[in-house]
Design a protein around this motif. Sequence first.
Motif, PDB file in Angstrom:
ATOM      1  N   ALA A 193     110.618  12.642  -1.082  1.00  0.00           N
ATOM      2  CA  ALA A 193     111.932  13.283  -0.994  1.00  0.00           C
ATOM      3  C   ALA A 193     111.787  14.798  -0.861  1.00  0.00           C
ATOM      4  CB  ALA A 193     112.766  12.938  -2.227  1.00  0.00           C
ATOM      5  N   HIS A 194     110.846  15.356  -1.597  1.00  0.00           N
ATOM      6  CA  HIS A 194     110.643  16.800  -1.539  1.00  0.00           C
ATOM      7  C   HIS A 194     110.022  17.231  -0.214  1.00  0.00           C
ATOM      8  CE1 HIS A 194     110.658  16.975  -6.221  1.00  0.00           C
ATOM      9  NE2 HIS A 194     111.871  16.756  -5.702  1.00  0.00           N
ATOM     10  N   LEU A 195     109.227  16.372   0.381  1.00  0.00           N
ATOM     11  CA  LEU A 195     108.692  16.669   1.711  1.00  0.00           C
ATOM     12  C   LEU A 195     109.832  16.742   2.725  1.00  0.00           C
ATOM     13  CD1 LEU A 195     106.305  17.056   3.646  1.00  0.00           C
ATOM     14  CD2 LEU A 195     106.204  14.584   3.857  1.00  0.00           C
ATOM     15  N   LEU A 196     110.752  15.790   2.666  1.00  0.00           N
ATOM     16  CA  LEU A 196     111.921  15.827   3.549  1.00  0.00           C
ATOM     17  C   LEU A 196     112.763  17.077   3.293  1.00  0.00           C
ATOM     18  CD1 LEU A 196     113.057  12.102   3.535  1.00  0.00           C
ATOM     19  CD2 LEU A 196     112.060  13.382   5.432  1.00  0.00           C
ATOM     20  N   GLU A 197     112.915  17.433   2.019  1.00  0.00           N
ATOM     21  CA  GLU A 197     113.657  18.650   1.695  1.00  0.00           C
ATOM     22  C   GLU A 197     112.991  19.879   2.308  1.00  0.00           C
ATOM     23  OE1 GLU A 197     115.660  19.115  -2.442  1.00  0.00           O
ATOM     24  OE2 GLU A 197     113.834  17.932  -2.710  1.00  0.00           O
ATOM     25  N   ALA A 198     111.658  19.938   2.219  1.00  0.00           N
ATOM     26  CA  ALA A 198     110.927  21.087   2.769  1.00  0.00           C
ATOM     27  C   ALA A 198     111.168  21.203   4.271  1.00  0.00           C
ATOM     28  CB  ALA A 198     109.439  20.968   2.468  1.00  0.00           C
ATOM     29  N   LEU A 199     111.224  20.075   4.955  1.00  0.00           N
ATOM     30  CA  LEU A 199     111.457  20.098   6.400  1.00  0.00           C
ATOM     31  C   LEU A 199     112.894  20.483   6.734  1.00  0.00           C
ATOM     32  CD1 LEU A 199     109.515  16.864   7.385  1.00  0.00           C
ATOM     33  CD2 LEU A 199     108.785  19.221   7.730  1.00  0.00           C
ATOM     34  N   VAL A 200     113.843  19.898   6.038  1.00  0.00           N
ATOM     35  CA  VAL A 200     115.254  20.124   6.338  1.00  0.00           C
ATOM     36  C   VAL A 200     115.707  21.524   5.900  1.00  0.00           C
ATOM     37  CG1 VAL A 200     117.603  19.351   5.790  1.00  0.00           C
ATOM     38  CG2 VAL A 200     115.823  17.675   6.265  1.00  0.00           C
ATOM     39  N   MET A 201     115.195  21.991   4.774  1.00  0.00           N
ATOM     40  CA  MET A 201     115.645  23.271   4.220  1.00  0.00           C
ATOM     41  C   MET A 201     114.618  24.382   4.440  1.00  0.00           C
ATOM     42  SD  MET A 201     118.508  22.197   3.336  1.00  0.00           S
ATOM     43  CE  MET A 201     119.244  23.567   2.506  1.00  0.00           C
ATOM     44  N   PHE A 202     113.834  24.269   5.493  1.00  0.00           N
ATOM     45  CA  PHE A 202     112.735  25.205   5.739  1.00  0.00           C
ATOM     46  C   PHE A 202     113.210  26.653   5.826  1.00  0.00           C
ATOM     47  CE2 PHE A 202     109.583  27.384   8.407  1.00  0.00           C
ATOM     48  CZ  PHE A 202     108.465  27.175   7.612  1.00  0.00           C
ATOM     49  N   ARG A 203     114.384  26.875   6.382  1.00  0.00           N
ATOM     50  CA  ARG A 203     114.860  28.263   6.511  1.00  0.00           C
ATOM     51  C   ARG A 203     115.073  28.895   5.141  1.00  0.00           C
ATOM     52  NH1 ARG A 203     121.159  27.661   8.309  1.00  0.00           N
ATOM     53  NH2 ARG A 203     121.692  26.343   6.559  1.00  0.00           N
ATOM     54  N   HIS A 204     115.437  28.104   4.134  1.00  0.00           N
ATOM     55  CA  HIS A 204     115.592  28.630   2.780  1.00  0.00           C
ATOM     56  C   HIS A 204     114.234  28.753   2.094  1.00  0.00           C
ATOM     57  CE1 HIS A 204     119.853  28.297   3.281  1.00  0.00           C
ATOM     58  NE2 HIS A 204     119.777  26.990   3.465  1.00  0.00           N
ATOM     59  N   VAL A 205     113.351  27.812   2.370  1.00  0.00           N
ATOM     60  CA  VAL A 205     112.005  27.847   1.789  1.00  0.00           C
ATOM     61  C   VAL A 205     111.284  29.115   2.247  1.00  0.00           C
ATOM     62  CG1 VAL A 205     109.775  26.653   1.756  1.00  0.00           C
ATOM     63  CG2 VAL A 205     111.893  25.336   1.565  1.00  0.00           C
ATOM     64  N   ARG A 206     111.540  29.554   3.464  1.00  0.00           N
ATOM     65  CA  ARG A 206     110.899  30.766   4.005  1.00  0.00           C
ATOM     66  C   ARG A 206     111.346  32.035   3.290  1.00  0.00           C
ATOM     67  NH1 ARG A 206     112.181  30.320  10.156  1.00  0.00           N
ATOM     68  NH2 ARG A 206     113.586  31.885   9.353  1.00  0.00           N
ATOM     69  N   ARG A 207     112.458  31.996   2.595  1.00  0.00           N
ATOM     70  CA  ARG A 207     112.984  33.193   1.916  1.00  0.00           C
ATOM     71  C   ARG A 207     112.192  33.568   0.658  1.00  0.00           C
ATOM     72  NH1 ARG A 207     119.521  32.413   1.965  1.00  0.00           N
ATOM     73  NH2 ARG A 207     119.781  32.462   4.222  1.00  0.00           N
ATOM     74  N   TYR A 208     111.294  32.723   0.238  1.00  0.00           N
ATOM     75  CA  TYR A 208     110.493  33.008  -0.954  1.00  0.00           C
ATOM     76  C   TYR A 208     109.743  34.318  -0.748  1.00  0.00           C
ATOM     77  CZ  TYR A 208     107.143  32.117  -4.727  1.00  0.00           C
ATOM     78  OH  TYR A 208     106.374  32.190  -5.861  1.00  0.00           O
ATOM     79  N   PRO A 209     109.749  35.215  -1.734  1.00  0.00           N
ATOM     80  CA  PRO A 209     109.104  36.515  -1.540  1.00  0.00           C
ATOM     81  C   PRO A 209     107.580  36.445  -1.465  1.00  0.00           C
ATOM     82  CG  PRO A 209     110.007  36.340  -3.758  1.00  0.00           C
ATOM     83  CD  PRO A 209     110.455  35.128  -2.996  1.00  0.00           C
ATOM     84  N   GLY A 210     106.994  35.366  -1.906  1.00  0.00           N
ATOM     85  CA  GLY A 210     105.542  35.217  -1.847  1.00  0.00           C
ATOM     86  C   GLY A 210     105.109  34.572  -0.541  1.00  0.00           C
ATOM     87  N   ALA A 211     103.903  34.022  -0.556  1.00  0.00           N
ATOM     88  CA  ALA A 211     103.329  33.396   0.631  1.00  0.00           C
ATOM     89  C   ALA A 211     104.052  32.080   0.955  1.00  0.00           C
ATOM     90  CB  ALA A 211     101.850  33.134   0.412  1.00  0.00           C
ATOM     91  N   LEU A 212     104.165  31.790   2.242  1.00  0.00           N
ATOM     92  CA  LEU A 212     104.834  30.568   2.685  1.00  0.00           C
ATOM     93  C   LEU A 212     104.152  29.305   2.158  1.00  0.00           C
ATOM     94  CD1 LEU A 212     107.053  29.185   4.294  1.00  0.00           C
ATOM     95  CD2 LEU A 212     105.611  29.409   6.329  1.00  0.00           C
ATOM     96  N   PRO A 213     102.801  29.210   2.173  1.00  0.00           N
ATOM     97  CA  PRO A 213     102.175  28.001   1.615  1.00  0.00           C
ATOM     98  C   PRO A 213     102.509  27.775   0.139  1.00  0.00           C
ATOM     99  CG  PRO A 213     100.589  29.178   2.961  1.00  0.00           C
ATOM    100  CD  PRO A 213     101.804  30.062   2.837  1.00  0.00           C
ATOM    101  N   VAL A 214     102.642  28.850  -0.606  1.00  0.00           N
ATOM    102  CA  VAL A 214     103.015  28.722  -2.025  1.00  0.00           C
ATOM    103  C   VAL A 214     104.436  28.184  -2.130  1.00  0.00           C
ATOM    104  CG1 VAL A 214     103.436  30.011  -4.158  1.00  0.00           C
ATOM    105  CG2 VAL A 214     101.426  30.525  -2.764  1.00  0.00           C
ATOM    106  N   SER A 215     105.333  28.697  -1.304  1.00  0.00           N
ATOM    107  CA  SER A 215     106.711  28.229  -1.318  1.00  0.00           C
ATOM    108  C   SER A 215     106.794  26.752  -0.931  1.00  0.00           C
ATOM    109  CB  SER A 215     107.571  29.075  -0.377  1.00  0.00           C
ATOM    110  OG  SER A 215     108.924  28.705  -0.484  1.00  0.00           O
ATOM    111  N   LEU A 216     106.007  26.353   0.060  1.00  0.00           N
ATOM    112  CA  LEU A 216     105.985  24.936   0.444  1.00  0.00           C
ATOM    113  C   LEU A 216     105.447  24.065  -0.690  1.00  0.00           C
ATOM    114  CD1 LEU A 216     104.807  25.244   4.143  1.00  0.00           C
ATOM    115  CD2 LEU A 216     107.020  24.410   3.335  1.00  0.00           C
ATOM    116  N   LEU A 217     104.398  24.521  -1.365  1.00  0.00           N
ATOM    117  CA  LEU A 217     103.858  23.763  -2.494  1.00  0.00           C
ATOM    118  C   LEU A 217     104.890  23.645  -3.610  1.00  0.00           C
ATOM    119  CD1 LEU A 217     101.491  22.368  -3.946  1.00  0.00           C
ATOM    120  CD2 LEU A 217     100.849  24.622  -4.795  1.00  0.00           C
ATOM    121  N   LEU A 218     105.567  24.731  -3.918  1.00  0.00           N
ATOM    122  CA  LEU A 218     106.604  24.685  -4.951  1.00  0.00           C
ATOM    123  C   LEU A 218     107.752  23.760  -4.559  1.00  0.00           C
ATOM    124  CD1 LEU A 218     106.659  28.454  -5.961  1.00  0.00           C
ATOM    125  CD2 LEU A 218     105.812  26.534  -7.329  1.00  0.00           C
ATOM    126  N   THR A 219     108.082  23.735  -3.271  1.00  0.00           N
ATOM    127  CA  THR A 219     109.127  22.822  -2.801  1.00  0.00           C
ATOM    128  C   THR A 219     108.660  21.381  -2.913  1.00  0.00           C
ATOM    129  OG1 THR A 219     109.966  24.498  -1.293  1.00  0.00           O
ATOM    130  CG2 THR A 219     110.652  22.244  -0.872  1.00  0.00           C
TER     131      THR A 219
END
Length: 82
Positions: free
Chosen positions: A42-68
């Motif tokens: 479910a979280h993988l689907l969320e990461a794909l669908v909400m990627f534009r919000h996941v990118r807003r994380y102030p840190g590195a993108l891979p960290v934001s994806l892992l947290l998602t």
Amino acid sequence: MNKLLKTGCLAVYLLALIGLFTPLPFGAEAPLRYAAVILLGAHLLEALVMFRHVRRYPGALPVSLLLTLLFGFLHWWPLRQR
């Protein structure tokens, strides 16, 4: 509340991992594995669908994806509201 829910997610993942190596009380290994796989899916689907919000994380993108992947909307929802 957010920390409590994040702790719950981590507990499911940790107990599912422990259940791979040792029996858990009440035969909880299989249900916890299923719950962990469903959460990650479910979280993988969320990461794909909400990627534009996941990118807003102030840190590195891979960290934001892992947290998602670990926490789903608990991670990206506050980013969405910024």
